[in-house]
Design an enzyme around this catalytic site. Structure first.
Site, PDB file in Angstrom:
ATOM      1  N   ARG A 103       1.034  -1.163  -0.085  1.00 40.49           N
ATOM      2  CA  ARG A 103       0.073   0.031   0.036  1.00 40.49           C
ATOM      3  C   ARG A 103       0.916   1.234   0.031  1.00 40.49           C
ATOM      4  O   ARG A 103       1.741   1.442   0.944  1.00 40.49           O
ATOM      5  CB  ARG A 103      -0.870   0.005   1.204  1.00 40.49           C
ATOM      6  CG  ARG A 103      -1.516   1.350   1.469  1.00 40.49           C
ATOM      7  CD  ARG A 103      -2.826   1.197   2.355  1.00 40.49           C
ATOM      8  NE  ARG A 103      -3.650   0.525   1.813  1.00 40.49           N
ATOM      9  CZ  ARG A 103      -4.921   0.347   2.344  1.00 40.49           C
ATOM     10  NH1 ARG A 103      -5.169   1.182   3.685  1.00 40.49           N
ATOM     11  NH2 ARG A 103      -6.033  -0.018   1.816  1.00 40.49           N
ATOM     12  N   HIS A 130      -7.320   1.268  -6.208  1.00 41.20           N
ATOM     13  CA  HIS A 130      -7.568   0.046  -5.298  1.00 41.20           C
ATOM     14  C   HIS A 130      -7.785  -1.042  -6.102  1.00 41.20           C
ATOM     15  O   HIS A 130      -9.184  -1.427  -5.905  1.00 41.20           O
ATOM     16  CB  HIS A 130      -8.299   0.844  -4.251  1.00 41.20           C
ATOM     17  CG  HIS A 130      -8.240   0.153  -2.714  1.00 41.20           C
ATOM     18  ND1 HIS A 130      -7.541  -0.890  -2.764  1.00 41.20           N
ATOM     19  CD2 HIS A 130      -8.978   0.542  -1.631  1.00 41.20           C
ATOM     20  CE1 HIS A 130      -7.772  -1.462  -1.444  1.00 41.20           C
ATOM     21  NE2 HIS A 130      -8.596  -0.623  -1.024  1.00 41.20           N
ATOM     22  N   GLN A 133      -9.818  -3.883  -3.765  1.00 46.09           N
ATOM     23  CA  GLN A 133     -10.932  -3.430  -3.248  1.00 46.09           C
ATOM     24  C   GLN A 133     -12.169  -3.554  -4.259  1.00 46.09           C
ATOM     25  O   GLN A 133     -13.188  -4.290  -4.004  1.00 46.09           O
ATOM     26  CB  GLN A 133     -11.047  -2.075  -2.641  1.00 46.09           C
ATOM     27  CG  GLN A 133     -12.256  -1.510  -2.362  1.00 46.09           C
ATOM     28  CD  GLN A 133     -12.619  -2.046  -0.839  1.00 46.09           C
ATOM     29  OE1 GLN A 133     -12.158  -2.208   0.029  1.00 46.09           O
ATOM     30  NE2 GLN A 133     -14.080  -2.657  -0.916  1.00 46.09           N
ATOM     31  N   ASP A 223     -17.539   6.647  -1.262  1.00 42.28           N
ATOM     32  CA  ASP A 223     -16.409   6.501  -0.791  1.00 42.28           C
ATOM     33  C   ASP A 223     -15.881   8.118   0.115  1.00 42.28           C
ATOM     34  O   ASP A 223     -16.483   8.902  -0.187  1.00 42.28           O
ATOM     35  CB  ASP A 223     -15.079   6.119  -1.575  1.00 42.28           C
ATOM     36  CG  ASP A 223     -13.486   6.006  -0.852  1.00 42.28           C
ATOM     37  OD1 ASP A 223     -13.740   5.717   0.488  1.00 42.28           O
ATOM     38  OD2 ASP A 223     -12.619   6.099  -1.599  1.00 42.28           O
ATOM     39  N   CYS A 263     -16.522   1.274   0.281  1.00 43.30           N
ATOM     40  CA  CYS A 263     -15.369   0.543   0.590  1.00 43.30           C
ATOM     41  C   CYS A 263     -14.726   0.539   2.138  1.00 43.30           C
ATOM     42  O   CYS A 263     -14.072  -0.404   2.535  1.00 43.30           O
ATOM     43  CB  CYS A 263     -14.108   0.867  -0.398  1.00 43.30           C
ATOM     44  SG  CYS A 263     -13.361   2.286   0.233  1.00 43.30           S
ATOM     45  N   ARG A 291     -13.394  -9.062   0.965  1.00 44.45           N
ATOM     46  CA  ARG A 291     -11.941  -8.866   0.794  1.00 44.45           C
ATOM     47  C   ARG A 291     -11.076 -10.103   0.889  1.00 44.45           C
ATOM     48  O   ARG A 291     -10.086 -10.421   0.284  1.00 44.45           O
ATOM     49  CB  ARG A 291     -11.317  -7.849   1.520  1.00 44.45           C
ATOM     50  CG  ARG A 291     -12.273  -6.485   1.145  1.00 44.45           C
ATOM     51  CD  ARG A 291     -11.589  -5.750   0.132  1.00 44.45           C
ATOM     52  NE  ARG A 291      -9.921  -5.670   0.187  1.00 44.45           N
ATOM     53  CZ  ARG A 291      -9.449  -4.560   0.808  1.00 44.45           C
ATOM     54  NH1 ARG A 291     -10.230  -3.578   1.278  1.00 44.45           N
ATOM     55  NH2 ARG A 291      -8.049  -4.420   0.710  1.00 44.45           N
TER      56      ARG A 291
HETATM   57  N1   CP Z   1     -11.077  -0.492   2.223  1.00 41.49           N
HETATM   58  C1   CP Z   1      -9.948  -0.613   2.614  1.00 41.49           C
HETATM   59  O1   CP Z   1      -9.004  -0.854   1.874  1.00 41.49           O
HETATM   60  O2   CP Z   1      -9.776  -0.423   4.038  1.00 41.49           O
HETATM   61  P1   CP Z   1      -8.214  -0.381   5.113  1.00 41.49           P
HETATM   62  O3   CP Z   1      -7.841   1.259   4.582  1.00 41.49           O
HETATM   63  O4   CP Z   1      -8.924  -0.281   6.454  1.00 41.49           O
HETATM   64  O5   CP Z   1      -7.479  -1.307   4.583  1.00 41.49           O
HETATM   65  N1  NVA Z   2     -10.249   6.641  -0.978  1.00 44.73           N
HETATM   66  C1  NVA Z   2      -9.547   6.201   0.061  1.00 44.73           C
HETATM   67  C2  NVA Z   2      -9.787   4.469   0.420  1.00 44.73           C
HETATM   68  C3  NVA Z   2      -9.472   4.076   1.478  1.00 44.73           C
HETATM   69  C4  NVA Z   2      -9.729   2.679   1.514  1.00 44.73           C
HETATM   70  C5  NVA Z   2      -8.380   6.602   0.369  1.00 44.73           C
HETATM   71  O1  NVA Z   2      -7.461   6.352  -0.586  1.00 44.73           O
HETATM   72  O2  NVA Z   2      -7.899   6.882   1.612  1.00 44.73           O
END
Ligand code: CP
Ligand code: NVA
Length: 312
Positions: A103, A130, A133, A223, A263, A291
Site C-alpha cells: 500500500r 485500489h 477493493q 467513498d 469500501c 476482501r
Molecule cells: N477499504 C480498505 O482498503 O480499508 P483499509 O484502509 O482499512 O485497508
Molecule cells: N479513497 C480512500 C480509500 C480508503 C480505503 C483513500 O485512499 O483513503
C-alpha cells in the site's frame, strides 16, 4: 494476469472471471470449514506506507489460511525510508519471501517495485487505484445477482478518487454501465476515463447531479471525501462535495432494491448517513468480508502461475 496484480486494466475478461470463480470456490470451502492450503510454507511481505484495517487483516489472515505467513512491514521501519532504492528493496525481498503486497502513495513506485521483483506484487491501494477493493466489490455484486454483468448499472457518487478510477477499469473489463456523479473539480483520472470510454462509449459517463445519476441504479457506491494523505484539502473537498451525500433522500430516488456499497472506512455524516450505512439496502460489511476470499483467490492464482512457470 501478468506476474503481478497492479491494475484491473491489466486483466483480460477471462482472468477477471477466473478471480471471481476462484473466490467463490474459496469462500464456499471457508464457510464449510474445508481447508484450502495451497501456499504451505510460503510468505507474503505486506508493506504499508499508509494506515489500514481491512487490507492488513484480510491479507494477513488470508495468507495464514492458505498455509503461509504474512509479515507486516511499515515502510517507515524499512531502509527505504532512509534512501535504499525501490529496486534494491525489490531484489532483496525477492530472495526472502514469495509475494509482496504493498500500500503506497505512488502507483509508479508500486510498478517500479514489481518490475524489479522476481516475485508477484499486489497493489493494496495507491493514490491512483485500489484494485483489490474493486475486484472484491465486483465479486460481491456478482455473488448477489449471478450471471453476466453486462446489464448491470453501477452509480458512483462523490470524489473522483482511486476507487472511482478502479471502478472505471472494472466496468471496462466486465462490460457493465458506470455513471459517476462527481463535482467538475473532482473528476476521475482523465487517461483512465478516456480508456474506459473507448471500451464502453456512452455506457461510461460523468454527471454532476447525484439525483439524476441514481435513476435506474442497481448499485450506489460511495467513498470517503478526503482520502489518506489529502488532509490539507479537507475544507475544499467538503465544500465541493456537500451535495453528494448518500442519504435516505438519494436512496429513495433509486429503484427500491438498490444496494448501497462503501469500501470503508466510512465517515458517517459526511459521504454517507448512519441511516443508509445501517439500513436495509447496505451491503458494506459483506463487501469488507469478501476482501478475504477475493484476495486469497488473487494470491492463489498468482502463486499457481509462478509454480507452473517453475519459478517457485
Ligand atoms: N477499504 C480498505 O482498503 O480499508 P483499509 O484502509 O482499512 O485497508
Ligand atoms: N479513497 C480512500 C480509500 C480508503 C480505503 C483513500 O485512499 O483513503
Amino acid at each position: 494476469m501478468t506476474k503481478d496484480f497492479l491494475r484491473i486494466s491489466h486483466l483480460t475478461p477471462d482472468q477477471g472471471w477466473e478471480i471471481i470463480d476462484r473466490a467463490k470456490d474459496i469462500k464456499t470451502r471457508h464457510l464449510n470449514r474445508i481447508p484450502y492450503a495451497t501456499m504451505k510454507g510460503k510468505s507474503l511481505a505486506m508493506i504499508f506506507e499508509k494506515p489500514s484495517t481491512r487490507t492488513r487483516v484480510s491479507f494477513e489472515v488470508g495468507i495464514y489460511q492458505l498455509g503461509g505467513i504474512g509479515l507486516y512491514l511499515s515502510a517507515n521501519d524499512l531502509q527505504i525510508s532512509r534512501g535504499e532504492t525501490v529496486a534494491d528493496t525489490a531484489r532483496t525481498l525477492s530472495g526472502y519471501v514469495d509475494m509482496i503486497m504493498i500500500r503506497a502513495f505512488s502507483q509508479a513506485m508500486v510498478e517500479e517495485l514489481a518490475r524489479h521483483a522476481s516475485i508477484p506484487v499486489i497493489n493494496g491501494l495507491t493514490d491512483l487505484l485500489h484494485p483489490c477493493q474493486v475486484m472484491s466489490d465486483v465479486y460481491t455484486v456478482a455473488e448477489g445477482r449471478g450471471g453476466s454483468l453486462k446489464d448491470l448499472t453501477v452509480v458512483y457518487i462523490g470524489d473522483g478518487n482511486n476507487l472511482a478510477n478502479s471502478w472505471i477499469n472494472a466496468a471496462a473489463l466486465f462490460g457493465f454501465s458506470l455513471r459517476l456523479a462527481c463535482p467538475r473539480e473532482l473528476a476521475p483520472d482523465k487517461e483512465i476515463f478516456e480508456a474506459g470510454r473507448k471500451k464502453l462509449g456512452e455506457r461510461l459517463s460523468i454527471v454532476h447531479d447525484p439525483f439524476a445519476a441514481v435513476d435506474g441504479a442497481e448499485i450506489i457506491y460511495t467513498d470517503t471525501w478526503v482520502s489518506m494523505g489529502q488532509d490539507a484539502e479537507r475544507a475544499r473537498k467538503l465544500e465541493l462535495l456537500k451535495g453528494y451525500q448518500v442519504n435516505d433522500e438519494l436512496v429513495s430516488a433509486a429503484p427500491a432494491g438498490v444496494r448501497v456499497m462503501h469500501c470503508l472506512p466510512a465517515h458517517r455524516g459526511e459521504e454517507i448517513t448512519d441511516a443508509v450505512m445501517d439500513g436495509k439496502n447496505s451491503v458494506v460489511f459483506l463487501q469488507a468480508h469478501n476482501r478475504l476470499h477475493v484476495q486469497k483467490a488473487i494470491m492463489d492464482i498468482l502463486n499457481e502461475r509462478m509454480e507452473q512457470a517453475g519459478e517457485r
